[in-house]
Design a protein around this motif. Sequence first.
Motif, PDB file in Angstrom:
ATOM      1  N   GLN A   1      -8.515   6.486   0.862  1.00 21.01           N
ATOM      2  CA  GLN A   1      -8.018   7.073  -0.391  1.00 21.01           C
ATOM      3  C   GLN A   1      -7.635   6.005  -1.398  1.00 21.01           C
ATOM      4  N   HIS A   2      -7.102   4.882  -0.893  1.00 19.04           N
ATOM      5  CA  HIS A   2      -6.776   3.779  -1.794  1.00 19.04           C
ATOM      6  C   HIS A   2      -8.023   3.288  -2.521  1.00 19.04           C
TER       7      HIS A   2
ATOM      8  N   ASN B   1     -10.258   5.373 -10.851  1.00 24.36           N
ATOM      9  CA  ASN B   1      -9.439   5.034 -11.999  1.00 24.36           C
ATOM     10  C   ASN B   1     -10.168   4.186 -13.010  1.00 24.36           C
TER      11      ASN B   1
ATOM     12  N   GLU C   1      -9.353   6.055  -5.024  1.00 20.21           N
ATOM     13  CA  GLU C   1      -8.551   6.214  -6.242  1.00 20.21           C
ATOM     14  C   GLU C   1      -8.731   5.000  -7.159  1.00 20.21           C
ATOM     15  N   THR C   2      -8.832   3.816  -6.553  1.00 18.86           N
ATOM     16  CA  THR C   2      -8.968   2.613  -7.368  1.00 18.86           C
ATOM     17  C   THR C   2     -10.291   2.634  -8.138  1.00 18.86           C
TER      18      THR C   2
ATOM     19  N   LYS D   1      -9.765   5.377   7.895  1.00 17.99           N
ATOM     20  CA  LYS D   1      -9.006   6.631   8.046  1.00 17.99           C
ATOM     21  C   LYS D   1      -7.537   6.365   8.373  1.00 17.99           C
TER      22      LYS D   1
ATOM     23  N   VAL E   1      -5.726  -5.311   1.293  1.00 14.97           N
ATOM     24  CA  VAL E   1      -5.357  -5.545  -0.104  1.00 14.97           C
ATOM     25  C   VAL E   1      -6.374  -6.475  -0.774  1.00 14.97           C
TER      26      VAL E   1
ATOM     27  N   LEU F   1      -9.425  -4.434  -1.404  1.00  9.90           N
ATOM     28  CA  LEU F   1      -9.141  -3.452  -2.442  1.00  9.90           C
ATOM     29  C   LEU F   1      -9.138  -4.099  -3.821  1.00  9.90           C
ATOM     30  N   THR F   2      -8.692  -5.342  -3.887  1.00  9.32           N
ATOM     31  CA  THR F   2      -8.705  -6.049  -5.163  1.00  9.32           C
ATOM     32  C   THR F   2     -10.127  -6.480  -5.513  1.00  9.32           C
TER      33      THR F   2
ATOM     34  N   LEU G   1       0.845  -1.199   0.000  1.00 11.52           N
ATOM     35  CA  LEU G   1       0.000   0.000   0.000  1.00 11.52           C
ATOM     36  C   LEU G   1       0.876   1.243   0.000  1.00 11.52           C
ATOM     37  N   ASN G   2       0.380   2.284  -0.658  1.00  9.75           N
ATOM     38  CA  ASN G   2       1.127   3.533  -0.730  1.00  9.75           C
ATOM     39  C   ASN G   2       1.189   4.164   0.665  1.00  9.75           C
ATOM     40  N   PRO G   3       2.416   4.380   1.197  1.00  9.32           N
ATOM     41  CA  PRO G   3       2.547   4.866   2.573  1.00  9.32           C
ATOM     42  C   PRO G   3       1.882   6.213   2.833  1.00  9.32           C
ATOM     43  N   VAL G   4       1.667   7.011   1.787  1.00 11.47           N
ATOM     44  CA  VAL G   4       1.149   8.357   2.036  1.00 11.47           C
ATOM     45  C   VAL G   4      -0.362   8.466   1.819  1.00 11.47           C
ATOM     46  N   LEU G   5      -1.033   7.358   1.551  1.00  8.71           N
ATOM     47  CA  LEU G   5      -2.481   7.414   1.354  1.00  8.71           C
ATOM     48  C   LEU G   5      -3.187   6.632   2.456  1.00  8.71           C
TER      49      LEU G   5
ATOM     50  N   TYR H   1      -3.546   5.058   7.955  1.00  8.38           N
ATOM     51  CA  TYR H   1      -2.473   4.929   6.969  1.00  8.38           C
ATOM     52  C   TYR H   1      -1.873   3.533   7.099  1.00  8.38           C
TER      53      TYR H   1
END
Lengths: 295, 342, 341
Positions: C126-127, C134, C130-131, C163, C178, C181-182, C118-122, C165
């Motif tokens: 947000q993940h 997109n 954005e997914t 909320k 993950v 998210l998938t 996972l992106n450390p800054v999101l 990180y």
Amino acid sequence: MSSGAQTKSGLYLFYLDFVKPVLRSGRGLFGLIMIAIMILMATVGPSLIPLDTKLKPSMRWCLPSLEHPLGCDYMGRDLLSMVVHGSREVFLIPFIATIIGIIGGMSVGLFAGYVGGVARRALTAVTDVWLTIPSFPVIFILAYVLPKSPLTIAVLLALFSWPGLARALAAEVSSLKTRDFVEACINLGLSKLYILFREIGPHLLPFVTYNFATLFVANMSSLIGIVLLGVAPLNPTNWGYLLNQMIFTYKGLLIPNGSVIVFLMISILVVIKLGVVFFAQALEEVFNPRLRTYE
Amino acid sequence: MDLKALFPFGKILGKRLVYALITIMIASTVTFIAIRSMPGDVLYTLAASLAEELRIPFEEARKIVYSIYYGIEIEKPIYVQYFEYVLGLLRGNLGYSTYFKRPVTYVVARALGWTVFTLSIGVSLSFVIGVLAGMVAGFKRGSKSDFIMSSTFTVISAIPGYAIALFLYIILSARLGLLPARGAYSPDVEPGFNLRFIADVLYHAALPILTYVVTTFSGWALLIRSNVAKILEEDFLKYAEARGISRRRIITTYVGRNSILPLIPLLALRIGGMIGGSTLIETIFAYPGMGYYLSIALSIRDYGLLQGIFFMMTVATIIGVIIVDMVTPFIDPRVRREVAVA
Amino acid sequence: MSDEVRTGKNFKPKLELRNLRMEYLVREGSIKAVSGVTLFVDEGKITAIVGESGSGKTSLVETFLKILPRNARIRGGEALLRLSSGEEVDLIKADERTMRRLRGKVIGYIPQGAQNSLNPVLTVEQHFIETLRNHGLWKPESSMSEIHSMLSLVRLDPDTVLKKYPFELSGGMKQRVVIALTMILKPELVILDEPTSALDVFSQRVLLNILNDVSMKYRNTMILITHDIPVVAELADRLAVLYAGTVVEVGNTYEIFKEPLHPYTSMLISAIPSVADIYVKRIPKPVPGEPPSLLNPPPGCKFHPRCPYAVEKCRTSEPPLYEPKKERFVKCWLYSGGEKL
């Protein structure tokens, strides 16, 4: 190991592992040549090339020629002889400063990294503060007001050479400390000092070598910088003083030939600095194969 | 929303203030040493002329000179002298300039703006250019263009700032006559908020700014390049691709943000070096910032000016560092959470 | 685990890999990580790909997803994907735009470990946003509740997790994020890369239950990559054994466990501790020998240096994939009497 490999002497293996790769990389070779030139210039140079002290007004700011390979200065003196005679001070003071800085940085860094905890936090705090001080003016003001001697200036330069190294070493040591081989040594009951110098030390050598080179050139630029700004030099052929006279006293930048000579003068400094940096990078690649580029 | 969420810097600010205090102590120690080891003749000239003017004994004049010019009460024990001196500096008593015949604050007020103006533009431009150049090199890592770019960055970052200033001076000003290298604006322009003045100021600031940009952008580019190369190998990048995240978003939010973040604390550490380095650059371009006056103070042996300018340089550095520290939590969620928990 | 869904030759698999080849270029030469993989992945089933570490399991997936490292080169073959819309795409020939449309939306990939996926800054939220954005699936009124129910399905509390990180989550939680998210994109084909490695026994159990729930609910086609044979036995309908970048045996999981055909498969299976082994505290013997170097793979059958049945022919020429029994494929000269694929 096969018997064939064992007959090769240790020196040859050293050549294969460390010398040959440096020579084979273009940058490494360039750096090695520059360092050789620097050493020759500062050791035998002054006795080979006599200092030109004759003032020849007709030769002021003369451009490079066979007679004067680097041209002449604002008084018509041969610039090459000035540069060679100034090199001793320009190389020696930063060299001493770097040695002091490295020793200081290593002792603080190794101690803080090995003890860890409070010692490391204290080191971080001290270096945080230290790195915020505008170091150049401090060196320059103190070099101006304190009694002048090569050692004073070297110590002033060293004062600002240690924090970066100490911090990086502390981080490195505290990560090495948790590695298996060090834990094994601790379990074997070996003394802390033994572990620090015999087991951890060798892993840090490449890093320290690299820092030595980069700190040396940084100190050299600082030294020339403070003299260029008007801190009286110990030796009138100090490169910074030559530049100071050329630029501020004789307004060389406003004279077409003068700007060529100033340009040449700084180029010498830049090429030497680059040589040392390249050599350090080539060494780093030899020590750390991960940095080598593939494809 | 509670106060902590609105203003989550309490602890970071506290730590910084302690650091700032220590930094100020060190800086004032430096100037204190400088003044106490001042050559006798400088002091003698000042005290002698004062003694003659006021018709007072020389010794008394000497005390007054110390107190008025440098804020040191010479008759008191040395540690009292030192503490009163530091307190004086903190209260804004930066000393008195013998050359300008005015309090140093007067000179600082005129010089500080120029230094902050050129440096802040220089730092931001070099950071942006460095990040962009480093990203390009990082994405093309291992290729020929990356080799050319990173070699160039290495070469440029090995050149000292004053050498770059001199190179630029010789080429752009002395040889080609494209840019001016004296003063902050032309004498015939009316200072004020008008287009002509602003254009003239930018024109005069071009060389110092260009020097800051050239000196520092390559260092940033090299750092960003290695960060990008590292991040491109990260699992989260692969998973983002596997999720079909767009190329643009991967470049900005994934590679961009993660490669820039580690540079922010370094930015704070470099402010001091850049303000200090401005001394040489402003002197070479005769640009009337703090560095320029610092070297003038030295050449005319104006110790009051020397201490005041150096003190302000330190304060400017501290403020710069605090600004970076304040901004960091807004950019880096990890720092934000760390701060909020504390 | 019966096979009644398959209805003979006219049945079309979801994903068809034919003679797929990929290698990594390194200073010393090229690593043949995928060397001629032929594999059919059936619709609505769980196909497991097993093999020792270094056998090219992850490389195979990265090849047909085309998310390879820069030094990788695809050297040929095809990967035919059949979408539910009826469209057929050869992933190897498809351009990057098509791939970006398919990745995530049609093929979901749950990477190995997920510790660092996972992106450390999101934030987690947000993940998800954005997914969905997109792929043009973000609907302000309904998407949030969908995300909530997906997180509940993987046994995470949406209100606390969304909320956060990544650095505030534990390894197991990150992995479940993950998975959610998938799955939020409802991919037709899901690839699970080593889902149970790096997890303790308890978390493994929880995860297997989650995967069971997910596969029951969405009935996706799944590819399960693992070296953990018991996991395969529990989840997979079909099994493909990968050795040195090539598939050596494919078939129904139950049948392969009952009667492995390839010598390597039988060695792998006998390396699993049985109840008897555990009872007498006996360590089962591992597959002897070392996996071959993919830089200089042995000629002929790549398994021959470790194979007790190796004959001269195995050392010189590579065997084709034979079908000695119905729906059983094996790449070994021992079955050269059988029908060739």
